[in-house]
Write a protein that holds these residues in place. Structure first.
Motif, PDB file in Angstrom:
ATOM      1  N   PHE A   1      -6.228   7.716  12.663  1.00 49.98           N
ATOM      2  CA  PHE A   1      -6.759   9.032  13.042  1.00 49.98           C
ATOM      3  C   PHE A   1      -7.919   8.872  14.011  1.00 49.98           C
ATOM      4  N   ARG A   2      -8.872   8.032  13.661  1.00 52.15           N
ATOM      5  CA  ARG A   2     -10.080   7.868  14.485  1.00 52.15           C
ATOM      6  C   ARG A   2      -9.781   7.236  15.843  1.00 52.15           C
TER       7      ARG A   2
ATOM      8  N   ILE B   1      -0.641   9.188   9.579  1.00 53.50           N
ATOM      9  CA  ILE B   1      -0.095   8.616   8.350  1.00 53.50           C
ATOM     10  C   ILE B   1      -0.083   7.106   8.507  1.00 53.50           C
ATOM     11  N   GLY B   2      -0.585   6.439   7.488  1.00 52.57           N
ATOM     12  CA  GLY B   2      -0.596   4.990   7.488  1.00 52.57           C
ATOM     13  C   GLY B   2      -0.398   4.464   6.080  1.00 52.57           C
ATOM     14  N   LEU B   3      -0.193   3.172   5.972  1.00 53.62           N
ATOM     15  CA  LEU B   3      -0.047   2.552   4.653  1.00 53.62           C
ATOM     16  C   LEU B   3      -1.434   2.228   4.119  1.00 53.62           C
ATOM     17  N   GLY B   4      -1.921   3.071   3.242  1.00 54.60           N
ATOM     18  CA  GLY B   4      -3.247   2.916   2.657  1.00 54.60           C
ATOM     19  C   GLY B   4      -4.248   3.834   3.335  1.00 54.60           C
ATOM     20  N   PRO B   5      -5.322   4.162   2.633  1.00 52.24           N
ATOM     21  CA  PRO B   5      -6.318   5.090   3.169  1.00 52.24           C
ATOM     22  C   PRO B   5      -7.038   4.553   4.405  1.00 52.24           C
TER      23      PRO B   5
ATOM     24  N   SER C   1       0.828  -1.197   0.000  1.00 51.78           N
ATOM     25  CA  SER C   1       0.000   0.000   0.000  1.00 51.78           C
ATOM     26  C   SER C   1       0.862   1.247   0.000  1.00 51.78           C
ATOM     27  N   THR C   2       0.308   2.309  -0.529  1.00 57.71           N
ATOM     28  CA  THR C   2       1.027   3.585  -0.538  1.00 57.71           C
ATOM     29  C   THR C   2       0.659   4.395   0.700  1.00 57.71           C
ATOM     30  N   PRO C   3       1.583   5.200   1.180  1.00 56.51           N
ATOM     31  CA  PRO C   3       1.298   6.023   2.353  1.00 56.51           C
ATOM     32  C   PRO C   3       0.166   7.011   2.074  1.00 56.51           C
ATOM     33  N   HIS C   4      -0.719   7.130   3.034  1.00 51.42           N
ATOM     34  CA  HIS C   4      -1.814   8.090   2.988  1.00 51.42           C
ATOM     35  C   HIS C   4      -1.772   8.923   4.260  1.00 51.42           C
ATOM     36  N   VAL C   5      -2.319  10.117   4.171  1.00 51.05           N
ATOM     37  CA  VAL C   5      -2.404  10.994   5.325  1.00 51.05           C
ATOM     38  C   VAL C   5      -3.878  11.301   5.587  1.00 51.05           C
ATOM     39  N   ALA C   6      -4.265  11.155   6.834  1.00 56.34           N
ATOM     40  CA  ALA C   6      -5.589  11.555   7.303  1.00 56.34           C
ATOM     41  C   ALA C   6      -5.362  12.789   8.169  1.00 56.34           C
ATOM     42  N   PHE C   7      -6.130  13.843   7.923  1.00 56.38           N
ATOM     43  CA  PHE C   7      -5.858  15.066   8.657  1.00 56.38           C
ATOM     44  C   PHE C   7      -7.100  15.914   8.855  1.00 56.38           C
ATOM     45  N   CYS C   8      -6.992  16.810   9.812  1.00 56.20           N
ATOM     46  CA  CYS C   8      -8.039  17.782  10.099  1.00 56.20           C
ATOM     47  C   CYS C   8      -7.359  19.070  10.526  1.00 56.20           C
TER      48      CYS C   8
ATOM     49  N   LYS D   1     -10.006  14.502   6.365  1.00 52.18           N
ATOM     50  CA  LYS D   1      -9.715  14.289   4.948  1.00 52.18           C
ATOM     51  C   LYS D   1      -8.654  13.201   4.876  1.00 52.18           C
ATOM     52  N   VAL D   2      -8.757  12.331   3.896  1.00 59.45           N
ATOM     53  CA  VAL D   2      -7.763  11.275   3.693  1.00 59.45           C
ATOM     54  C   VAL D   2      -7.291  11.360   2.250  1.00 59.45           C
ATOM     55  N   LYS D   3      -5.972  11.489   2.086  1.00 59.98           N
ATOM     56  CA  LYS D   3      -5.388  11.636   0.751  1.00 59.98           C
ATOM     57  C   LYS D   3      -4.082  10.860   0.681  1.00 59.98           C
ATOM     58  N   PRO D   4      -3.679  10.482  -0.539  1.00 64.47           N
ATOM     59  CA  PRO D   4      -2.329   9.920  -0.685  1.00 64.47           C
ATOM     60  C   PRO D   4      -1.296  10.952  -0.232  1.00 64.47           C
ATOM     61  N   LEU D   5      -0.218  10.491   0.340  1.00 60.28           N
ATOM     62  CA  LEU D   5       0.845  11.394   0.791  1.00 60.28           C
ATOM     63  C   LEU D   5       1.657  11.834  -0.426  1.00 60.28           C
ATOM     64  N   ASP D   6       1.041  12.693  -1.224  1.00 62.35           N
ATOM     65  CA  ASP D   6       1.598  13.179  -2.486  1.00 62.35           C
ATOM     66  C   ASP D   6       1.870  14.673  -2.337  1.00 62.35           C
ATOM     67  N   LEU D   7       3.144  15.034  -2.288  1.00 63.34           N
ATOM     68  CA  LEU D   7       3.512  16.428  -2.026  1.00 63.34           C
ATOM     69  C   LEU D   7       3.211  17.370  -3.182  1.00 63.34           C
ATOM     70  N   SER D   8       2.671  16.872  -4.286  1.00 60.14           N
ATOM     71  CA  SER D   8       2.234  17.771  -5.359  1.00 60.14           C
ATOM     72  C   SER D   8       0.798  18.243  -5.123  1.00 60.14           C
ATOM     73  N   ASP D   9       0.105  17.641  -4.164  1.00 60.20           N
ATOM     74  CA  ASP D   9      -1.260  18.033  -3.797  1.00 60.20           C
ATOM     75  C   ASP D   9      -1.178  19.237  -2.851  1.00 60.20           C
ATOM     76  N   THR D  10      -1.931  20.287  -3.126  1.00 60.80           N
ATOM     77  CA  THR D  10      -1.831  21.510  -2.318  1.00 60.80           C
ATOM     78  C   THR D  10      -2.266  21.300  -0.867  1.00 60.80           C
TER      79      THR D  10
END
Length: 92
Positions: A35-36, A24-28, A2-9, A48-57
């Motif tokens: 997080f929960r 941050i975890g491996l997969g959404p 799985s790819t790293p994802h970030v859940a955040f608020c 919000k949960v998104k891939p840990l992709d630094l091109s995303d604002t």
């Protein structure tokens, strides 16, 4: 693997303070569950949960609160990767 994802608020209450919660975890699903498990349920509604992709604002904005060693480990994850952090600032 799985790819790293970030859940955040990001929570702004009075205009004078901010609370940022990050998992941050491996997969959404892993990021969301972490997080929960750790964050107060008050913050679950704004997650919000998104891939840990630094091109995303959104991820770029959140990444400044993630320690550099965690970001480095997420570039080539192996085994089990997880991170949880909270930042709170109130200037009132």
């Amino acid at each position: 693997m799985s790819t790293p994802h970030v859940a955040f608020c990001e929570y702004y209450a009075t205009g004078e303070g901010v609370t940022v919660l990050i998992a941050i975890g491996l997969g959404p699903q892993h990021a969301d569950e972490l997080f929960r498990e750790r964050a107060d349920s008050f913050f679950h509604r704004d997650i919000k949960v998104k891939p840990l992709d630094l091109s995303d604002t959104d991820v770029q904005r959140i990444a400044k609160w993630i320690p550099e060693p965690v970001l480095e480990a997420a570039k080539e994850p192996s085994g089990r990767l997880q991170y949880y952090g909270e930042f709170h600032l109130n200037r009132s």
